[in-house]
Structure formats: C-alpha cells, structure tokens
Scaffold this active site. Structure first.
Site, PDB file in Angstrom:
ATOM      1  N   LEU A  22       0.829  -1.217   0.000  1.00  0.00           N
ATOM      2  CA  LEU A  22       0.000   0.000   0.000  1.00  0.00           C
ATOM      3  C   LEU A  22       0.860   1.263   0.000  1.00  0.00           C
ATOM      4  O   LEU A  22       1.860   1.355   0.703  1.00  0.00           O
ATOM      5  CB  LEU A  22      -0.920   0.004   1.221  1.00  0.00           C
ATOM      6  CG  LEU A  22      -1.911  -1.152   1.330  1.00  0.00           C
ATOM      7  CD1 LEU A  22      -2.861  -0.929   2.509  1.00  0.00           C
ATOM      8  CD2 LEU A  22      -2.698  -1.372   0.049  1.00  0.00           C
ATOM      9  N   HIS A  23       0.419   2.232  -0.797  1.00  0.00           N
ATOM     10  CA  HIS A  23       1.073   3.536  -0.841  1.00  0.00           C
ATOM     11  C   HIS A  23      -0.005   4.612  -0.708  1.00  0.00           C
ATOM     12  O   HIS A  23      -1.202   4.285  -0.556  1.00  0.00           O
ATOM     13  CB  HIS A  23       1.896   3.691  -2.130  1.00  0.00           C
ATOM     14  CG  HIS A  23       1.132   3.341  -3.377  1.00  0.00           C
ATOM     15  ND1 HIS A  23       0.070   4.089  -3.825  1.00  0.00           N
ATOM     16  CD2 HIS A  23       1.265   2.316  -4.250  1.00  0.00           C
ATOM     17  CE1 HIS A  23      -0.408   3.541  -4.934  1.00  0.00           C
ATOM     18  NE2 HIS A  23       0.291   2.452  -5.209  1.00  0.00           N
ATOM     19  N   HIS A  26      -3.273   4.206  -2.609  1.00  0.00           N
ATOM     20  CA  HIS A  26      -4.271   3.320  -2.002  1.00  0.00           C
ATOM     21  C   HIS A  26      -4.971   4.033  -0.849  1.00  0.00           C
ATOM     22  O   HIS A  26      -6.188   3.914  -0.678  1.00  0.00           O
ATOM     23  CB  HIS A  26      -3.610   2.051  -1.441  1.00  0.00           C
ATOM     24  CG  HIS A  26      -2.986   1.159  -2.476  1.00  0.00           C
ATOM     25  ND1 HIS A  26      -1.636   0.948  -2.566  1.00  0.00           N
ATOM     26  CD2 HIS A  26      -3.554   0.424  -3.468  1.00  0.00           C
ATOM     27  CE1 HIS A  26      -1.389   0.105  -3.554  1.00  0.00           C
ATOM     28  NE2 HIS A  26      -2.526  -0.219  -4.127  1.00  0.00           N
ATOM     29  N   GLY A 136      -8.371   2.851  -8.742  1.00  0.00           N
ATOM     30  CA  GLY A 136      -7.571   3.996  -9.175  1.00  0.00           C
ATOM     31  C   GLY A 136      -7.489   4.079 -10.692  1.00  0.00           C
ATOM     32  O   GLY A 136      -7.388   3.053 -11.382  1.00  0.00           O
ATOM     33  N   ASP A 139      -4.837   2.470 -13.502  1.00  0.00           N
ATOM     34  CA  ASP A 139      -5.195   1.289 -14.301  1.00  0.00           C
ATOM     35  C   ASP A 139      -6.512   1.597 -15.016  1.00  0.00           C
ATOM     36  O   ASP A 139      -7.554   1.016 -14.708  1.00  0.00           O
ATOM     37  CB  ASP A 139      -5.324   0.071 -13.390  1.00  0.00           C
ATOM     38  CG  ASP A 139      -3.998  -0.258 -12.719  1.00  0.00           C
ATOM     39  OD1 ASP A 139      -3.087  -0.716 -13.413  1.00  0.00           O
ATOM     40  OD2 ASP A 139      -3.856   0.006 -11.511  1.00  0.00           O
ATOM     41  N   GLN A 142      -8.367  -1.190 -16.740  1.00  0.00           N
ATOM     42  CA  GLN A 142      -8.888  -2.165 -15.776  1.00  0.00           C
ATOM     43  C   GLN A 142     -10.295  -1.758 -15.311  1.00  0.00           C
ATOM     44  O   GLN A 142     -11.171  -2.610 -15.127  1.00  0.00           O
ATOM     45  CB  GLN A 142      -7.933  -2.259 -14.582  1.00  0.00           C
ATOM     46  CG  GLN A 142      -8.472  -3.078 -13.433  1.00  0.00           C
ATOM     47  CD  GLN A 142      -7.443  -3.331 -12.356  1.00  0.00           C
ATOM     48  OE1 GLN A 142      -6.696  -4.292 -12.428  1.00  0.00           O
ATOM     49  NE2 GLN A 142      -7.396  -2.484 -11.338  1.00  0.00           N
ATOM     50  N   SER A 174       2.671   3.776  -7.694  1.00  0.00           N
ATOM     51  CA  SER A 174       2.450   2.380  -8.047  1.00  0.00           C
ATOM     52  C   SER A 174       3.257   1.515  -7.090  1.00  0.00           C
ATOM     53  O   SER A 174       4.366   1.895  -6.687  1.00  0.00           O
ATOM     54  CB  SER A 174       2.955   2.136  -9.481  1.00  0.00           C
ATOM     55  OG  SER A 174       3.126   0.760  -9.704  1.00  0.00           O
ATOM     56  N   SER A 175       2.712   0.363  -6.767  1.00  0.00           N
ATOM     57  CA  SER A 175       3.446  -0.560  -5.886  1.00  0.00           C
ATOM     58  C   SER A 175       4.752  -0.987  -6.537  1.00  0.00           C
ATOM     59  O   SER A 175       5.717  -1.339  -5.862  1.00  0.00           O
ATOM     60  CB  SER A 175       2.594  -1.797  -5.595  1.00  0.00           C
ATOM     61  OG  SER A 175       1.385  -1.400  -4.995  1.00  0.00           O
ATOM     62  N   ARG A 176       4.783  -0.961  -7.876  1.00  0.00           N
ATOM     63  CA  ARG A 176       5.997  -1.405  -8.581  1.00  0.00           C
ATOM     64  C   ARG A 176       7.132  -0.378  -8.502  1.00  0.00           C
ATOM     65  O   ARG A 176       8.277  -0.713  -8.799  1.00  0.00           O
ATOM     66  CB  ARG A 176       5.677  -1.689 -10.048  1.00  0.00           C
ATOM     67  CG  ARG A 176       4.878  -2.967 -10.253  1.00  0.00           C
ATOM     68  CD  ARG A 176       4.796  -3.320 -11.730  1.00  0.00           C
ATOM     69  NE  ARG A 176       4.298  -4.673 -11.939  1.00  0.00           N
ATOM     70  CZ  ARG A 176       3.016  -5.005 -11.984  1.00  0.00           C
ATOM     71  NH1 ARG A 176       2.100  -4.073 -11.842  1.00  0.00           N
ATOM     72  NH2 ARG A 176       2.643  -6.251 -12.160  1.00  0.00           N
TER      73      ARG A 176
HETATM   74  O1  PAF Z   1      -5.385  -2.993  -9.365  1.00  0.00           O
HETATM   75  C1  PAF Z   1      -5.040  -3.931  -8.615  1.00  0.00           C
HETATM   76  O2  PAF Z   1      -4.293  -3.755  -7.640  1.00  0.00           O
HETATM   77  C2  PAF Z   1      -5.547  -5.330  -8.921  1.00  0.00           C
HETATM   78  O3  PAF Z   1      -5.621  -5.548 -10.286  1.00  0.00           O
HETATM   79  C3  PAF Z   1      -6.897  -5.633  -8.236  1.00  0.00           C
HETATM   80  C4  PAF Z   1      -8.017  -4.781  -8.769  1.00  0.00           C
HETATM   81  C5  PAF Z   1      -6.767  -5.442  -6.728  1.00  0.00           C
HETATM   82  C6  PAF Z   1      -7.273  -7.101  -8.492  1.00  0.00           C
HETATM   83  O4  PAF Z   1      -6.304  -7.979  -8.006  1.00  0.00           O
END
Ligand code: PAF
Length: 269
Positions: A22-23, A26, A136, A139, A142, A174-176
C-alpha cells in the site's frame, strides 16, 4: 461476520480491492471510501491468476505488516488478507466474455491478465457484497474491464473511479515503483512530463501525430522504452481515428519499461 453485521444495520459498505504494498494512492482510495461509506473493507491479496509472467508474480512487493499499519491508521473496518488456498481452493476455470474492451493494450500485451482480474474481483464482490468499490485511474483500462464484468455478472455495485495520485515529481504512484533503482527512479517522471506536454502538442496535431510525439519523446530518454502509447475512446478503450483531433472523451494510455520495471500511466485530452 462483521460485514454481515454492518449490513444488517443498514451500513453502506465500501470495498477497496488491492494487491497490498500500500502507498498513498491506495490510502486516498480508502479515505474516499471512508467519506462515502459507513463501513470500509480493504482486500490485500496478490492475485496469481492475473499475472502472465511468473517472475513478475515472484517479485511483486509484499509488505503485509506495513499494510496492516496503514489500514489501521486509515480507519479500515475490515482488512481482508486471504491466502491463495482460501481464494482458490480449486483452480478458477471461469472465462469471462469481456469483449473488445479487454482485447486491446494491456489485454493484448498480457494475455489472460484481465480474465484473472475479473476472476478475483468477482470473487471479492461475491464475498463482501459491497455497495461501492473503489479503483484507481492509473489502471484506466482495468476499470472499463471491471465495469464490463459487473454488467455480465449482474452485480449491483457502484464502481467508483478515483484520480491518479502522483509523487511530487509527477511519477504515478504504483506498488511497482519500489523496484526502480535510483537511476531509473530519477528518469521515470519523464513519462508524466511527456504526457502533460502532449496535451499542448495535441491542440495543433492529430491523434496519430500525438501518439508518435509521445512515443518518440519517451524513447528519447535513455533507459525508457515505450511498449505502447495509444489514444483511445475513454469508455470503449477502442482506438480512435488517427486523423481526428485529440479531445474530450479520449485518453492516452502508455506502458513503459524502465530498468526492467513495467510502468503504466495515462492522460485525458
Ligand atoms: O489494481 C489492482 O491492484 C488489482 O488488479 C486488483 C483490482 C486489486 C485485483 O487484483
């Protein structure tokens, strides 16, 4: 149990699905859920079925203790941190008919990724039965895919899209990002700088020209390599006419390799 109890008392339940690490981005989703809901659930689960690359899954940052701390400071009511066995006691073989929205960009580059996202998010929705779920806009595609899954499955859940949170230098949170070494962390903000400058550029240029401009400007920085930059319809995710002018209802989505780390970002025109 706690969720069922809250529901029986008429609480509006908000879900923030995450993969942990988490950052502040989030936390901004959690804060918004806190403002708009009576009861907030955060899931923290690195979902294996959405990774099309075993190395990416292996190296995905896992910071459960720090996550719990952040969730408790943010006033989360339930932190749901299941094991893989709990979520997938047997393999999830469901194939979602996600349609065109999932076939382009991330869908084309990461086969199976969006089906995996649909699997986990639909499981979380069925388990938690939230009134609202928060995602968020980093993405961006997504969110469109999740809306499609919600329509397919008939969930009565309000999907709330939340703006990208950025570091002071513009890099999308981003977590990355923690996987970037110092040299690559220093050049990564170029992505957002170029996207921002493309808004001005687009005023006198076409979609095709603007796509070329962004791709070339990002690739001009040593250490950055664009995988794709595409200006698409913000609802359907489909490519728009290359000779059109970028404008309302269009979003430019980019994926860039930065020292082996795959970063994504986008900009609205
Ligand atoms: O965006 C994300 O972190 C992931 O794709 C999610 C929506 C939690 C599903 O694993």
């Amino acid at each position: 149990m706690a969720i069922a109890d809250a529901k029986s008392k008429g609480a509006v339940v908000g879900l923030v699905p995450t993969m942990g690490a988490l950052h502040a981005g989030h936390v901004s989703l959690i804060d918004r859920a806190r403002r708009e809901c009576d009861f907030v659930v955060v899931s923290d689960f690195v979902n294996p079925t959405q990774f099309n690359n075993a190395e990416d899954l292996r190296t995905y940052p896992r910071t459960e203790e720090a996550d719990c701390d952040k969730m408790s400071k943010a006033g989360v009511d339930v932190a749901f941190i299941p094991s893989v066995e709990e979520i997938y006691p047997e393999p999830d073989t469901r194939v979602f008919d996600l349609g065109a929205v999932a076939e382009v960009m991330e869908g084309a580059m990461r086969p199976g990724h969006f089906n995996g996202v649909a699997q986990i998010v639909s499981k979380l929705f069925a388990l938690v039965e939230p009134d609202k779920a928060y995602f968020g806009e980093k993405d961006f595609q997504q969110i469109a895919v999740i809306r499609r899954m919600v329509e397919l499955e008939g969930f009565k859940i309000d999907i709330v899209d939340c703006p990208i949170l950025r570091e002071a230098d513009g890099l999308a949170m981003s977590s990355r990002n923690v996987r970037l070494d110092a040299a690559h962390r220093a050049i990564a903000p170029t992505i957002h700088k170029v996207l921002l400058s493309s808004v001005d550029y687009a005023k006198d240029h076409t979609v095709g020209e603007t796509e070329r401009y962004v791709t070339e400007a990002i690739n001009a920085t040593e250490g950055l390599e664009t995988e794709y930059y595409q200006i698409v319809d913000a609802l359907t995710m489909q490519a728009v006419d290359a000779s059109a002018k970028p404008g309302d209802g269009m979003v430019g989505c980019v994926t860039v390799y930065c020292g082996g780390v795959r970063l994504i970002d986008n900009i609205k025109y």
